[in-house]
Every structure is written in C-alpha cells, then in structure tokens.
Enzyme design. Structure first.
Site, PDB file in Angstrom:
ATOM      1  N   LYS A  27     -14.480 -11.792   3.842  1.00 45.89           N
ATOM      2  CA  LYS A  27     -14.842 -12.404   1.889  1.00 45.89           C
ATOM      3  C   LYS A  27     -15.730 -12.179   1.309  1.00 45.89           C
ATOM      4  O   LYS A  27     -16.200 -11.988   1.934  1.00 45.89           O
ATOM      5  CB  LYS A  27     -14.413 -14.106   2.043  1.00 45.89           C
ATOM      6  N   ASP A  34     -17.812 -22.293   6.545  1.00 45.30           N
ATOM      7  CA  ASP A  34     -17.906 -21.042   6.041  1.00 45.30           C
ATOM      8  C   ASP A  34     -20.298 -21.399   6.325  1.00 45.30           C
ATOM      9  O   ASP A  34     -20.834 -22.173   5.889  1.00 45.30           O
ATOM     10  CB  ASP A  34     -18.421 -20.523   4.743  1.00 45.30           C
ATOM     11  N   LYS A  89     -18.007 -12.774   5.676  1.00 48.68           N
ATOM     12  CA  LYS A  89     -17.923 -13.162   4.270  1.00 48.68           C
ATOM     13  C   LYS A  89     -19.330 -12.133   3.867  1.00 48.68           C
ATOM     14  O   LYS A  89     -20.612 -12.586   4.685  1.00 48.68           O
ATOM     15  CB  LYS A  89     -18.004 -13.942   4.192  1.00 48.68           C
TER      16      LYS A  89
END
EC number: 4.1.2.4
Length: 214
Positions: free
Chosen positions: A182, A91, A153
C-alpha cells in the site's frame, strides 16, 4: 487507466486531527457511491460509521498512529476495540525507535501480536519510509513478512515525505510472496495514481482519488 479498477484499490482516507462527522459522512457516501476498497478513518468514528452503513462499507482504521511509539499492549487493545466497533482492516505504525535501535526481532513480535489480535482481518504495517535508510526498509520487509501481516505500507501522510516509487520497487524485491503493498502520502494527481498502480501497489491511501477520477 481503468478508473473503476483504480477506485476499487483506494482506501478513501480522512485522518486529519480536526475531522468532523459531516466530513466523515461525506467520505463514506463517496466510498459507497464509487465502490472504493474502504474508508480509512480515525478510530473514534468506526462504530458510528458501522451503525449507519453496516456491511455496505469496509472500514479501515489506524493503530499507534501517527508516531508508532505506543506500547504493544496499547496497539493490541486498539486493534481489538477497532474490530469490536466494526473495522475490518487496521493500519498500524511500527515503533520507529525500535527500528532505529536495530531491534528488529522486537518489531516483528509487535507486528505478530497485532496480527493475532486482528485475526482474519487485514493488517497493513506502516513503516514510515521517510525516516528510514535502505537497509532499515529491507529489514522491515522481513519483519512484515515473518510476522504474517497482509500489507506493507509506505507512510502515515504525517511524516516529512510520503510515498516514493523507488520504495515500491524495493518492497517488491524484499517482501514475501503473500505480502501486498500500500502506498500513501502525497498521492494527489491522476498521474500519481497511475504510476503507483503500475509500480505494483495493491492499495492506494489518499483523500483525492474520488475527486480526481469521478
């Protein structure tokens, strides 16, 4: 709410600066027991986790975290090291200075470089929505899509606010068909989990899900 289904969408997360190995080990034991999608941990723990748990556990880690202003070369090196140590998901945080400067081509190229380093592993791109205008969020949806990342995200959890449902709706309008979503940051109740799943999130990053759902 199908608890097993939701647990399978959770990146069981512990990223605080003072995280200790016993805390990380407990996180991993819970993730194995409750079949979460992954554990999301600081890079320094990846190899030890992989050595202890092997393929029983999917390891996610963070790149350029939490501020995003590392150079592209450092983010690429972090990614390669994380994968060598056993991570299967990364990430990364975008360079928010480039975003605020309107340098979206540069942002796209950085995401693309990290994706190339990640290869077949999953790349999620943290855009830190709490600092962004709607126009910037929309532009970043294009950056993430064009660069070939797997997920957009919402947040690091270290900014001024976490995931917001209105941002999930915005993402769904503007990301490409292959990009997933996400949500992370501030998701702490069963109602939060259910709301973000129903809004269209494919993953939820939280430290609370196992405690809430078991």
């Amino acid at each position: 709410m199908d608890k097993e289904k939701v647990l399978g969408m959770i990146d069981h997360t512990l990223l605080k600066a003072v995280s200790t190995w016993p805390e990380i080990e407990l996180l991993c034991d819970e993730a194995v027991k409750y079949h979460t999608a992954s554990v999301c941990v600081p890079p320094c723990f990846i190899k030890r986790i992989h050595d202890q748990y092997g393929d029983a556990l999917a390891i996610c880690t963070v790149i350029g975290f939490p501020l995003g202003y590392n150079t592209t070369e450092i983010k690429v090196a972090e990614t390669r090291q994380a994968i060598a140590d056993g991570a299967v998901e990364v990430d990364m945080v975008v360079n928010l200075g480039d975003v605020k400067s309107g340098a979206f081509d540069k942002v796209t190229e950085e995401i693309r470089a990290v994706k190339q380093a990640a290869g077949s592993r999953i790349l999620k791109v943290i855009i830190e929505t709490c600092y962004l205008t709607e126009a910037e969020k929309i532009a970043l949806c294009r950056c993430v899509t064009d660069a070939g990342a797997d997920y957009i995200k919402t947040s690091t959890g270290f900014g001024t606010a976490g995931a917001q449902l209105e941002d999930i709706a915005l993402f769904r309008k503007h990301i490409g068909p292959k990009v997933k979503i996400k949500a992370a940051g501030g998701i702490r109740t069963p109602e939060d989990l259910e709301a973000f799943v129903n809004a269209g999130c494919d993953r939820i990053g939280t430290s609370s899900a196992v405690k809430l759902l078991r």
